[in-house]
Design a protein around this motif. Structure first.
Motif, PDB file in Angstrom:
ATOM      1  N   LEU A 144       0.823  -1.207   0.000  1.00  0.00           N
ATOM      2  CA  LEU A 144       0.000   0.000   0.000  1.00  0.00           C
ATOM      3  C   LEU A 144       0.860   1.261   0.000  1.00  0.00           C
ATOM      4  O   LEU A 144       0.471   2.294  -0.555  1.00  0.00           O
ATOM      5  N   GLY A 145       2.042   1.162   0.612  1.00  0.00           N
ATOM      6  CA  GLY A 145       2.966   2.304   0.580  1.00  0.00           C
ATOM      7  C   GLY A 145       3.410   2.622  -0.838  1.00  0.00           C
ATOM      8  O   GLY A 145       3.471   3.797  -1.233  1.00  0.00           O
ATOM      9  N   TYR A 146       3.726   1.596  -1.620  1.00  0.00           N
ATOM     10  CA  TYR A 146       4.102   1.827  -3.020  1.00  0.00           C
ATOM     11  C   TYR A 146       2.931   2.419  -3.803  1.00  0.00           C
ATOM     12  O   TYR A 146       3.114   3.301  -4.643  1.00  0.00           O
ATOM     13  N   LEU A 147       1.727   1.928  -3.530  1.00  0.00           N
ATOM     14  CA  LEU A 147       0.555   2.473  -4.208  1.00  0.00           C
ATOM     15  C   LEU A 147       0.361   3.946  -3.859  1.00  0.00           C
ATOM     16  O   LEU A 147       0.035   4.775  -4.729  1.00  0.00           O
ATOM     17  N   ALA A 148       0.580   4.290  -2.587  1.00  0.00           N
ATOM     18  CA  ALA A 148       0.441   5.685  -2.168  1.00  0.00           C
ATOM     19  C   ALA A 148       1.427   6.584  -2.900  1.00  0.00           C
ATOM     20  O   ALA A 148       1.082   7.706  -3.314  1.00  0.00           O
ATOM     21  N   LEU A 149       2.653   6.123  -3.073  1.00  0.00           N
ATOM     22  CA  LEU A 149       3.657   6.921  -3.785  1.00  0.00           C
ATOM     23  C   LEU A 149       3.243   7.174  -5.225  1.00  0.00           C
ATOM     24  O   LEU A 149       3.395   8.291  -5.749  1.00  0.00           O
ATOM     25  N   GLU A 150       2.696   6.154  -5.878  1.00  0.00           N
ATOM     26  CA  GLU A 150       2.286   6.332  -7.277  1.00  0.00           C
ATOM     27  C   GLU A 150       1.080   7.251  -7.383  1.00  0.00           C
ATOM     28  O   GLU A 150       1.001   8.073  -8.311  1.00  0.00           O
ATOM     29  N   LEU A 151       0.124   7.138  -6.467  1.00  0.00           N
ATOM     30  CA  LEU A 151      -1.012   8.052  -6.469  1.00  0.00           C
ATOM     31  C   LEU A 151      -0.553   9.489  -6.230  1.00  0.00           C
ATOM     32  O   LEU A 151      -1.053  10.435  -6.861  1.00  0.00           O
ATOM     33  N   PHE A 152       0.389   9.645  -5.315  1.00  0.00           N
ATOM     34  CA  PHE A 152       0.926  10.971  -5.029  1.00  0.00           C
ATOM     35  C   PHE A 152       1.548  11.591  -6.289  1.00  0.00           C
ATOM     36  O   PHE A 152       1.263  12.736  -6.640  1.00  0.00           O
ATOM     37  N   LYS A 153       2.370  10.815  -6.971  1.00  0.00           N
ATOM     38  CA  LYS A 153       3.009  11.322  -8.187  1.00  0.00           C
ATOM     39  C   LYS A 153       1.977  11.652  -9.258  1.00  0.00           C
ATOM     40  O   LYS A 153       2.103  12.646  -9.987  1.00  0.00           O
ATOM     41  N   HIS A 154       0.945  10.815  -9.364  1.00  0.00           N
ATOM     42  CA  HIS A 154      -0.088  11.053 -10.384  1.00  0.00           C
ATOM     43  C   HIS A 154      -0.775  12.397 -10.165  1.00  0.00           C
ATOM     44  O   HIS A 154      -0.914  13.193 -11.099  1.00  0.00           O
ATOM     45  N   PHE A 155      -1.191  12.658  -8.934  1.00  0.00           N
ATOM     46  CA  PHE A 155      -1.938  13.894  -8.686  1.00  0.00           C
ATOM     47  C   PHE A 155      -1.034  15.121  -8.687  1.00  0.00           C
ATOM     48  O   PHE A 155      -1.425  16.182  -9.180  1.00  0.00           O
ATOM     49  N   VAL A 156       0.165  14.987  -8.131  1.00  0.00           N
ATOM     50  CA  VAL A 156       1.062  16.145  -8.078  1.00  0.00           C
ATOM     51  C   VAL A 156       1.563  16.518  -9.467  1.00  0.00           C
ATOM     52  O   VAL A 156       1.696  17.702  -9.802  1.00  0.00           O
ATOM     53  N   GLU A 157       1.830  15.530 -10.298  1.00  0.00           N
ATOM     54  CA  GLU A 157       2.334  15.803 -11.644  1.00  0.00           C
ATOM     55  C   GLU A 157       1.222  15.937 -12.677  1.00  0.00           C
ATOM     56  O   GLU A 157       1.497  16.256 -13.838  1.00  0.00           O
ATOM     57  N   GLY A 158      -0.026  15.690 -12.255  1.00  0.00           N
ATOM     58  CA  GLY A 158      -1.144  15.743 -13.186  1.00  0.00           C
ATOM     59  C   GLY A 158      -2.215  16.730 -12.771  1.00  0.00           C
ATOM     60  O   GLY A 158      -2.038  17.948 -12.884  1.00  0.00           O
ATOM     61  N   PRO A 159      -3.362  16.237 -12.248  1.00  0.00           N
ATOM     62  CA  PRO A 159      -4.511  17.124 -12.009  1.00  0.00           C
ATOM     63  C   PRO A 159      -4.256  18.265 -11.037  1.00  0.00           C
ATOM     64  O   PRO A 159      -4.884  19.319 -11.150  1.00  0.00           O
ATOM     65  N   MET A 160      -3.367  18.085 -10.059  1.00  0.00           N
ATOM     66  CA  MET A 160      -3.167  19.114  -9.045  1.00  0.00           C
ATOM     67  C   MET A 160      -1.902  19.943  -9.271  1.00  0.00           C
ATOM     68  O   MET A 160      -1.540  20.754  -8.420  1.00  0.00           O
ATOM     69  N   ARG A 161      -1.249  19.778 -10.395  1.00  0.00           N
ATOM     70  CA  ARG A 161       0.035  20.457 -10.604  1.00  0.00           C
ATOM     71  C   ARG A 161      -0.144  21.959 -10.735  1.00  0.00           C
ATOM     72  O   ARG A 161      -1.034  22.458 -11.439  1.00  0.00           O
ATOM     73  N   ASP A 162       0.702  22.685 -10.043  1.00  0.00           N
ATOM     74  CA  ASP A 162       0.745  24.141 -10.161  1.00  0.00           C
ATOM     75  C   ASP A 162       1.435  24.494 -11.478  1.00  0.00           C
ATOM     76  O   ASP A 162       2.581  24.090 -11.706  1.00  0.00           O
ATOM     77  N   PRO A 163       0.777  25.230 -12.371  1.00  0.00           N
ATOM     78  CA  PRO A 163       1.412  25.576 -13.658  1.00  0.00           C
ATOM     79  C   PRO A 163       2.733  26.323 -13.501  1.00  0.00           C
ATOM     80  O   PRO A 163       3.583  26.276 -14.387  1.00  0.00           O
ATOM     81  N   ALA A 164       2.910  26.983 -12.363  1.00  0.00           N
ATOM     82  CA  ALA A 164       4.148  27.736 -12.148  1.00  0.00           C
ATOM     83  C   ALA A 164       5.312  26.845 -11.757  1.00  0.00           C
ATOM     84  O   ALA A 164       6.464  27.291 -11.775  1.00  0.00           O
ATOM     85  N   SER A 165       5.037  25.597 -11.373  1.00  0.00           N
ATOM     86  CA  SER A 165       6.126  24.680 -11.007  1.00  0.00           C
ATOM     87  C   SER A 165       6.662  24.051 -12.280  1.00  0.00           C
ATOM     88  O   SER A 165       5.942  23.372 -13.002  1.00  0.00           O
ATOM     89  N   LEU A 166       7.938  24.269 -12.564  1.00  0.00           N
ATOM     90  CA  LEU A 166       8.510  23.849 -13.838  1.00  0.00           C
ATOM     91  C   LEU A 166       9.275  22.537 -13.681  1.00  0.00           C
ATOM     92  O   LEU A 166       8.767  21.463 -13.963  1.00  0.00           O
ATOM     93  N   ASN A 167      10.529  22.607 -13.245  1.00  0.00           N
ATOM     94  CA  ASN A 167      11.353  21.404 -13.158  1.00  0.00           C
ATOM     95  C   ASN A 167      10.972  20.507 -11.984  1.00  0.00           C
ATOM     96  O   ASN A 167      11.306  19.324 -11.980  1.00  0.00           O
TER      97      ASN A 167
END
Length: 378
Positions: A144-167
């Protein structure tokens, strides 16, 4: 008395052994072991700046250690604190996306509550799989920890990403009124107070309440707990939910006090370090406080080793690895430390007195028909 001395001696001897191994490790790289040991403690507690850095690093370790210690008191080995922390940090950053959050302390409590609820649900899922489906909680919490990491990356790099965050993909930063400030004029945020306070409350719950006593009875002998009518499933689930809530709160505090947004900096291994802290503290909430400060100090000293000796900042992770292995190996000496002859075997786990069990049964609501992990009647 011997049990109390042994409970303190084994962790201390294990830490001493880890320091000796770490000294040998750095000596092979051409460094002076005594100098490395000195810098470890100077970097952790040598001056006001070092101490503040140590306390700041210790705050999340106290909370992630509770995610291991509380289920352990109910007999479960949960190692998914990293996943609960990440989910909690994501929930903290996500709440303003979902609903208006009032400014000030009320909004801060709301985002922290969201973190705790999500972290509790995450570890609670591992507990439910264990109690109702017989799935090993160590494996399920790790996966479940690995699943949490992948969900975190999905939302942070996708639907919830701040357009001002570049690299460095990140969510929108929390409003300044929602962030957690420092204690007084020191460079230590209020997360430390949360960590110390919850460890004290957890210790009080385990030692001074009937619900805590019943949880320890379940952890000591689940078969006996079922025979006397304790609601085993309910007690185990409450321990998992409370532990997960502590780890989720750690993630929320890291976002609200340190990073101001959810990003990859949150994935720093704090949940895994909490496993070590809990094992060194023998899963005792009150002992978690000094142990977390010690290991927070080791982490803070890494930069000093890098500046003075040119060692990588991550060298202290080798020390933590040595400590974890030796702590696990020291369990073989449990109950044997004071034996002068090798013929005696380790004593059986202590079963709570009949009067204590009777008190717990009388005060904790029992399930109508106690069931085991497969749903069969006890």
């Amino acid at each position: 008395m011997q049990d109390a001395v042994e409970a303190m001696a084994l962790p201390l001897l294990s830490l001493a052994g880890a320091l000796l191994l770490f000294g040998a490790f750095v000596a092979l790289d051409g460094h002076s072991a005594p100098e490395v040991w000195r810098l470890l403690f100077v970097g952790a507690f040598g001056d006001s700046f070092a101490l503040q850095n140590t306390l700041q690093r210790a705050a999340p370790l106290m909370l992630t250690a509770l995610a291991v210690a509380l289920p352990a008191q109910a007999g479960l080995t949960i190692i998914g604190g990293e996943g609960a922390l990440v989910v909690g940090g994501l929930a903290c950053a996500a709440l303003p996306y979902l609903m208006p959050v009032p400014p000030g302390w009320a909004g801060t409590l709301m985002v922290l509550l969201a973190s705790a609820l999500c972290g509790g649900a995450w570890i609670g899922l591992a507990g439910a799989l264990r109690q109702y489906r017989g799935v090993n909680e160590t494996i399920s919490s790790l996966l479940l920890g690995y699943l949490a990491l992948e969900l975190f990356k999905h939302f942070v790099e996708g639907p919830m990403r701040d357009p001002a965050s570049l690299n460095k993909p990140s969510t929108l930063p929390l409003d300044a009124t929602l962030r957690i400030g420092s204690i007084g004029g020191y460079d230590v945020h209020w997360g430390l107070a949360w960590g110390v306070g919850l460890c004290i409350l957890a210790g009080f719950w385990l030692l001074a309440t009937t619900h805590g006593l019943a949880t320890r009875v379940v952890g000591g002998n689940p078969r006996t707990a079922r025979l006397v009518g304790l609601p085993v499933n309910r007690l185990v689930m409450s321990a998992c939910l409370l532990g997960g809530a502590a780890a989720g709160l750690a993630g929320g505090i890291e976002v609200a006090a340190v990073h101001t947004a959810a990003n990859a900096s949150l994935i720093a291994g704090l949940g895994y370090a909490g496993i070590l802290v809990s094992f060194v503290a023998r899963h005792q909430p009150l002992a978690i406080i000094p142990v977390a400060i010690l290991f927070g100090g080791f982490g803070a000293a890494g930069s000093l080793l890098q500046r003075r000796l040119g060692m990588p900042d991550a060298s202290v992770q080798v020390l933590l690895g040595f400590a974890f292995v030796i702590i696990l190996a020291s369990e073989a000496l449990r109950g044997r430390l004071f034996l002068l002859k090798g013929k005696s075997s380790a004593p059986a786990p202590a079963v709570p007195a009949a009067g204590a069990v009777a008190t717990a049964v009388a005060t904790v609501p029992a399930a109508a028909t106690p069931t085991n992990a497969q749903g069969q009647s006890a």
